[in-house]
Design a protein around this motif. Structure first.
Motif, PDB file in Angstrom:
ATOM      1  N   LYS A   1      38.890  18.466   2.754  1.00 39.81           N
ATOM      2  CA  LYS A   1      38.836  18.218   4.205  1.00 39.81           C
ATOM      3  C   LYS A   1      37.416  17.802   4.557  1.00 39.81           C
ATOM      4  O   LYS A   1      36.450  18.333   4.034  1.00 39.81           O
ATOM      5  CB  LYS A   1      39.176  19.502   4.974  1.00 39.81           C
ATOM      6  CG  LYS A   1      40.658  19.712   5.202  1.00 39.81           C
ATOM      7  CD  LYS A   1      40.882  21.023   5.943  1.00 39.81           C
ATOM      8  CE  LYS A   1      40.429  20.960   7.407  1.00 39.81           C
ATOM      9  NZ  LYS A   1      41.414  20.345   8.306  1.00 39.81           N
ATOM     10  N   GLU A   2      37.290  16.836   5.484  1.00 41.76           N
ATOM     11  CA  GLU A   2      35.939  16.319   5.712  1.00 41.76           C
ATOM     12  C   GLU A   2      35.041  17.297   6.470  1.00 41.76           C
ATOM     13  O   GLU A   2      33.857  17.052   6.608  1.00 41.76           O
ATOM     14  CB  GLU A   2      35.992  14.961   6.422  1.00 41.76           C
ATOM     15  CG  GLU A   2      36.514  15.025   7.815  1.00 41.76           C
ATOM     16  CD  GLU A   2      37.844  14.290   7.964  1.00 41.76           C
ATOM     17  OE1 GLU A   2      38.508  14.105   6.925  1.00 41.76           O
ATOM     18  OE2 GLU A   2      38.174  13.941   9.090  1.00 41.76           O
ATOM     19  N   ASP A   3      35.604  18.401   6.974  1.00 38.84           N
ATOM     20  CA  ASP A   3      34.726  19.347   7.668  1.00 38.84           C
ATOM     21  C   ASP A   3      34.742  20.740   7.042  1.00 38.84           C
ATOM     22  O   ASP A   3      34.450  21.731   7.697  1.00 38.84           O
ATOM     23  CB  ASP A   3      35.075  19.410   9.159  1.00 38.84           C
ATOM     24  CG  ASP A   3      36.547  19.687   9.388  1.00 38.84           C
ATOM     25  OD1 ASP A   3      37.279  19.829   8.379  1.00 38.84           O
ATOM     26  OD2 ASP A   3      36.958  19.775  10.552  1.00 38.84           O
ATOM     27  N   THR A   4      35.061  20.808   5.764  1.00 38.19           N
ATOM     28  CA  THR A   4      34.995  22.094   5.064  1.00 38.19           C
ATOM     29  C   THR A   4      33.539  22.526   4.889  1.00 38.19           C
ATOM     30  O   THR A   4      32.736  21.783   4.338  1.00 38.19           O
ATOM     31  CB  THR A   4      35.614  21.955   3.656  1.00 38.19           C
ATOM     32  OG1 THR A   4      36.966  21.591   3.794  1.00 38.19           O
ATOM     33  CG2 THR A   4      35.504  23.267   2.886  1.00 38.19           C
ATOM     34  N   ALA A   5      33.244  23.715   5.372  1.00 40.53           N
ATOM     35  CA  ALA A   5      31.899  24.252   5.168  1.00 40.53           C
ATOM     36  C   ALA A   5      31.921  25.055   3.866  1.00 40.53           C
ATOM     37  O   ALA A   5      32.744  25.940   3.683  1.00 40.53           O
ATOM     38  CB  ALA A   5      31.503  25.141   6.331  1.00 40.53           C
TER      39      ALA A   5
ATOM     40  N   ALA B   1      31.936  12.477   6.165  1.00 39.08           N
ATOM     41  CA  ALA B   1      32.329  13.833   6.499  1.00 39.08           C
ATOM     42  C   ALA B   1      31.409  14.367   7.584  1.00 39.08           C
ATOM     43  O   ALA B   1      30.446  13.707   7.983  1.00 39.08           O
ATOM     44  CB  ALA B   1      32.258  14.709   5.251  1.00 39.08           C
ATOM     45  N   ASN B   2      31.733  15.554   8.036  1.00 40.09           N
ATOM     46  CA  ASN B   2      30.866  16.206   8.999  1.00 40.09           C
ATOM     47  C   ASN B   2      30.902  17.682   8.652  1.00 40.09           C
ATOM     48  O   ASN B   2      31.788  18.397   9.088  1.00 40.09           O
ATOM     49  CB  ASN B   2      31.375  15.951  10.415  1.00 40.09           C
ATOM     50  CG  ASN B   2      30.496  16.638  11.430  1.00 40.09           C
ATOM     51  OD1 ASN B   2      29.371  17.049  11.106  1.00 40.09           O
ATOM     52  ND2 ASN B   2      30.992  16.800  12.648  1.00 40.09           N
ATOM     53  N   ALA B   3      29.978  18.103   7.827  1.00 41.13           N
ATOM     54  CA  ALA B   3      30.067  19.468   7.334  1.00 41.13           C
ATOM     55  C   ALA B   3      28.708  19.975   6.883  1.00 41.13           C
ATOM     56  O   ALA B   3      27.737  19.213   6.757  1.00 41.13           O
ATOM     57  CB  ALA B   3      31.058  19.543   6.179  1.00 41.13           C
TER      58      ALA B   3
ATOM     59  N   GLY C   1      21.948  15.125 -11.641  1.00 40.49           N
ATOM     60  CA  GLY C   1      22.143  13.821 -11.015  1.00 40.49           C
ATOM     61  C   GLY C   1      22.437  14.065  -9.541  1.00 40.49           C
ATOM     62  O   GLY C   1      23.530  14.466  -9.191  1.00 40.49           O
ATOM     63  N   LEU C   2      21.430  13.872  -8.705  1.00 41.26           N
ATOM     64  CA  LEU C   2      21.561  14.260  -7.295  1.00 41.26           C
ATOM     65  C   LEU C   2      21.886  13.020  -6.475  1.00 41.26           C
ATOM     66  O   LEU C   2      21.004  12.234  -6.135  1.00 41.26           O
ATOM     67  CB  LEU C   2      20.274  14.949  -6.839  1.00 41.26           C
ATOM     68  CG  LEU C   2      19.873  16.144  -7.744  1.00 41.26           C
ATOM     69  CD1 LEU C   2      18.593  16.794  -7.253  1.00 41.26           C
ATOM     70  CD2 LEU C   2      20.994  17.174  -7.846  1.00 41.26           C
ATOM     71  N   MET C   3      23.170  12.850  -6.211  1.00 44.71           N
ATOM     72  CA  MET C   3      23.672  11.587  -5.672  1.00 44.71           C
ATOM     73  C   MET C   3      24.310  11.762  -4.292  1.00 44.71           C
ATOM     74  O   MET C   3      25.124  10.953  -3.871  1.00 44.71           O
ATOM     75  CB  MET C   3      24.725  11.007  -6.639  1.00 44.71           C
ATOM     76  CG  MET C   3      24.197  10.730  -8.033  1.00 44.71           C
ATOM     77  SD  MET C   3      23.106   9.294  -8.021  1.00 44.71           S
ATOM     78  CE  MET C   3      21.886   9.800  -9.221  1.00 44.71           C
ATOM     79  N   ASN C   4      23.967  12.852  -3.594  1.00 47.07           N
ATOM     80  CA  ASN C   4      24.537  13.059  -2.258  1.00 47.07           C
ATOM     81  C   ASN C   4      24.230  11.870  -1.354  1.00 47.07           C
ATOM     82  O   ASN C   4      23.193  11.234  -1.479  1.00 47.07           O
ATOM     83  CB  ASN C   4      23.951  14.321  -1.611  1.00 47.07           C
ATOM     84  CG  ASN C   4      24.515  15.587  -2.226  1.00 47.07           C
ATOM     85  OD1 ASN C   4      25.489  15.519  -2.972  1.00 47.07           O
ATOM     86  ND2 ASN C   4      23.921  16.722  -1.908  1.00 47.07           N
ATOM     87  N   ASP C   5      25.139  11.621  -0.407  1.00 45.57           N
ATOM     88  CA  ASP C   5      24.905  10.540   0.552  1.00 45.57           C
ATOM     89  C   ASP C   5      24.452  11.054   1.917  1.00 45.57           C
ATOM     90  O   ASP C   5      24.205  10.272   2.822  1.00 45.57           O
ATOM     91  CB  ASP C   5      26.171   9.685   0.696  1.00 45.57           C
ATOM     92  CG  ASP C   5      26.288   8.679  -0.437  1.00 45.57           C
ATOM     93  OD1 ASP C   5      25.244   8.112  -0.822  1.00 45.57           O
ATOM     94  OD2 ASP C   5      27.400   8.466  -0.946  1.00 45.57           O
TER      95      ASP C   5
ATOM     96  N   GLY D   1      27.100  12.391   5.976  1.00 44.09           N
ATOM     97  CA  GLY D   1      27.488  13.268   7.090  1.00 44.09           C
ATOM     98  C   GLY D   1      27.454  14.736   6.711  1.00 44.09           C
ATOM     99  O   GLY D   1      27.583  15.601   7.569  1.00 44.09           O
ATOM    100  N   ILE D   2      27.274  15.020   5.429  1.00 44.51           N
ATOM    101  CA  ILE D   2      27.176  16.419   5.002  1.00 44.51           C
ATOM    102  C   ILE D   2      25.702  16.795   4.882  1.00 44.51           C
ATOM    103  O   ILE D   2      24.943  16.138   4.166  1.00 44.51           O
ATOM    104  CB  ILE D   2      27.877  16.636   3.643  1.00 44.51           C
ATOM    105  CG1 ILE D   2      29.378  16.407   3.814  1.00 44.51           C
ATOM    106  CG2 ILE D   2      27.602  18.044   3.119  1.00 44.51           C
ATOM    107  CD1 ILE D   2      30.169  16.544   2.545  1.00 44.51           C
TER     108      ILE D   2
END
Lengths: 436, 259
Positions: free
Chosen positions: A180-184, A212-214, A263-267, A241-242
């Motif tokens: 889910k795009e808002d799972t914390a 996402a928004n989380a 490998g730190l590939m967060n967006d 968005g995270i």
């Protein structure tokens, strides 16, 4: 814009959550105390990045129920690609949002006493062991607001325990899927390697949504006890968005070895901290990190090796690519405490900027409180070397392809270290997509 | 048959004119040697032909089989059939020699015509063993940690793998011991055919004992001031350059500080 600092979860919520899971009282107490501290403690202060406006605390969906998997075939293609489906004897944990959805551990390892299970099962079945290691000697609850919040709201993760003299040959793999795009996600990983043991653990964080928004708050604690050896590889790929806080920490005992390949590939905006504490004499820490920043994201990466024991060796290698208008700060700290004689601290940080608006900063720091040591650092921030480009192009390779080769070569130190072919391949593909 | 034609070439580096009107024609089947003391413009000529971004052509022309080379990007020049064995090859970390060579070969062959992996490996093995290279070199990162001699040998390996129409060898002999020099020469001689032209840039006549040139040119003050056959190289070896300077009334033969 005023930032809401009041937490969205109160004592009653945490109590109900913990009791609902049948947690022992030590964990409930720890959570409640942590929640109180989270109200008071300040945010961490990563060097050269202001994060006081970042949202680490306002979110919904602290509990998302997903169904367990009856077969790995049910997984989405993006996740299947991470897993070697043909391998029979795999040691694999899959977590969908907060739900432990799949677990397999080879019979052989079970018989040898290896524990590989979700953190809540571990709390129930191996309570004393978990209590011994959970947020005590590794990451402490009261370091700052985010560690306290993490302890209070813990809602996922795994526990790995390798008994004395056991060598695990096949890597243990954990895949954490944000469906889910808002799972914390407040995910906690503990890896304990007892004396003379050996284990490799590989983890993937993956978001299914493009955007996402989380809030994600991850703590990993790694213990390599006397003469034990832990290899820890991770590919983080959380969506735009995270807002992520990632804290990975290692504690090495006498002659213990901890090696990281990250490998730190967060967006999304990310604060990532990786500290290795070389407590025992003769211990060894090696951290290799590669990073790609793109879009408008801001990221701060702190890598540190702290030497307490004599004859300890610490190596930091960080290579980062920054494009678009992303900002990436690389702090590398080699610290030798008084008494850690004959130790060696080496670090190398290199940042490659692909656009005019991209910002990268490498800050190598050596803090040395002992005379009889060796230490060194190298740092550079720059663009793709025109002489290298010219050389490749002079062999007929078009400019774009030449650049691609140079960038892949630049990120190879971590890619080549990943022990699972499927994960290595995925990391290469992510890099390919991100630098394009 | 390939023809590289250079006419009245003027080249500047950072605003300073180094080449002041070079004329030269290299045809398939011919080996030319350009000799001359340090700082006379020899390396500038090779860099300008390949298209190094630091070198600005202010006047004159370079064509390959009638095509305007100066209009081409560096990679297009290579795909058109030019090759430069560099004096100081770049080191590229994380890219293996084999991956690099395969990418370069495939760039020439174009999409859809890529070389098969088996065929590539066979060719690479064959050329490496011909040059007496350690098979490990294929899997090491491109030139990284190579000794001077290994780098030069690796340039010749690329020459044999890429099979250009016209090759320029920029001081391929500098820093080589006699055994390495023999192997490098063996590589160049292997390429000799009517389809292959070569321009050898060197300070030393020594290399020309192993690769016999058809033509020898002497460069001074950014121009070719004297041309002849192999006997010219031998006279230079025996007598040095002073007689030419005297003959032409040149006092200072240099135009630049060689980098």
């Amino acid at each position: 814009m005023a930032i809401e600092t009041k937490l969205p979860f109160d004592q009653q919520y945490v109590r109900t959550f913990s009791e609902g899971r049948g947690e022992p009282s030590w964990l409930l107490d720890l959570r409640l105390q942590a929640l109180a501290k989270a109200e008071e403690l300040p945010l961490p202060k990563p060097d050269k990045t202001k994060i006081d406006k970042w949202n680490f605390t306002q979110f919904a969906n602290h509990v998302v129920q997903s169904a367990p998997l009856s077969s790995l075939e049910e997984l989405p293609e993006a996740v299947k690609a991470l897993i070697d489906l043909n391998e029979e004897a795999k040691n694999l944990y899959v977590q969908r949002d907060h739900t432990p959805a799949y677990l397999s551990l080879s019979e052989d390892l079970k018989q040898k006493g290896v524990i590989f299970t979700d953190i809540f099962t571990a709390v129930r079945e191996h309570g004393e062991l978990v209590q011994k290691y959970f947020m005590k000697d590794g990451v402490q609850v009261d370091e700052h607001r985010l560690t306290a919040l993490h302890a209070a709201l813990l809602n996922g993760g795994v526990f790995v325990y390798v008994p004395k003299n056991v060598e695990v040959q096949t890597p243990l793999q954990a895949v954490y899927i944000q469906e889910k795009e808002d799972t914390a996600l407040f995910n906690h990983i503990i890896v304990v390697a007892e004396d003379n043991s050996k284990v490799a653990y590989v983890e993937n964080y993956i978001s299914l949504a493009e955007e996402a928004n989380a809030v994600v708050n991850i703590v990993a604690e790694v213990f390599a006890n006397t003469n034990a050896r832990v290899f820890f590889a991770a590919v983080d790929h959380l969506a735009k968005g995270i807002t992520a806080y990632v804290n990975r920490r290692g504690i090495a005992g006498r002659d213990g070895r901890i090696e990281w390949a990250l490998g730190l590939m967060n967006d999304g905006d990310t604060v990532s901290e990786n500290i290795t504490r070389l407590i025992g004499d003769g211990s060894y820490g090696d951290t290799k990190t590669v990073v790609v920043g793109r879009g408008k994201q801001t990221q701060n990466f702190t890598t540190s090796v702290i030497h307490y024991g004599k004859h300890t060796e610490g190596y930091i290698l960080k290579h980062g690519v920054v494009k678009d208008s992303a900002t990436s700060i690389f702090n590398g700290i080699g610290k030798i405490e008084h008494g850690a004689s004959k130790s060696n601290a080496e670090q190398e940080s290199r940042v490659l900027m692909l656009n005019e608006k991209a910002r990268g900063d490498a800050n190598p720091i050596l803090l040395i409180d002992e005379d009889d040591v060796t230490a060194g650092h190298a740092a550079s921030v720059g663009r793709v070397d025109p002489t290298q480009l010219y050389y490749l192009m002079s062999r007929g390779i078009p400019k774009a392809e030449a650049e691609r080769l140079i960038i892949h070569g630049f990120l190879a130190p971590v890619v080549n270290e990943i022990p699972l072919e499927s994960v290595k391949k995925q990391l290469i593909e992510i890099i390919e997509r991100k630098v394009k | 048959m390939a023809v590289l034609t250079i006419r009245d070439l003027h080249v500047s580096v950072e605003g300073k004119e180094i080449l002041k009107g070079v004329n030269l024609e290299v045809k398939g089947g011919e080996i030319h040697a350009i000799m001359g003391p340090n700082g006379t413009g020899k390396s500038t000529l090779s860099s300008a032909i390949m298209g190094h971004p630091k070198y600005e052509v202010t006047k004159g022309s370079i064509t390959l089989d009638g095509q305007d080379v100066l209009e081409m990007e560096v990679d297009e020049r290579a795909r058109a059939g030019l090759f430069l064995a560099m004096q100081y090859p770049s080191e590229i970390s994380g890219v293996t020699n084999a991956d690099f060579l395969r990418t370069a070969i495939n760039a020439r062959l174009g999409e859809g015509n890529e070389i098969s992996l088996m065929k590539f490996i066979r060719k690479l093995d064959e050329k490496m063993s011909f040059l007496e290279m350690n098979p490990d070199m294929a899997h090491r990162y491109l030139n990284e940690g190579f000794s001077g001699g290994e780098k030069k040998r690796n340039e010749i390996l690329q020459l044999l793998m890429l099979e250009p129409k016209i090759a320029i060898l920029d001081e391929i002999d500098s820093g080589l011991d006699i055994d390495a020099l023999k192997i490098v020469s063996k590589g160049v001689n292997e390429m000799r055919s009517s389809d292959f032209g070569c321009l050898i840039i060197t300070h030393y006549q020594r290399l020309l004992n192993y690769i016999t040139p058809d033509y020898v040119h002497v460069m001074m003050q950014g121009r070719i001031v004297k041309s002849g056959g192999p006997e010219l190289a031998q006279r230079l070896e025996a007598e040095g350059y002073d007689w030419i300077k005297k003959e032409l009334g040149i006092e200072d033969e240099t135009v630049e500080q060689e980098v």
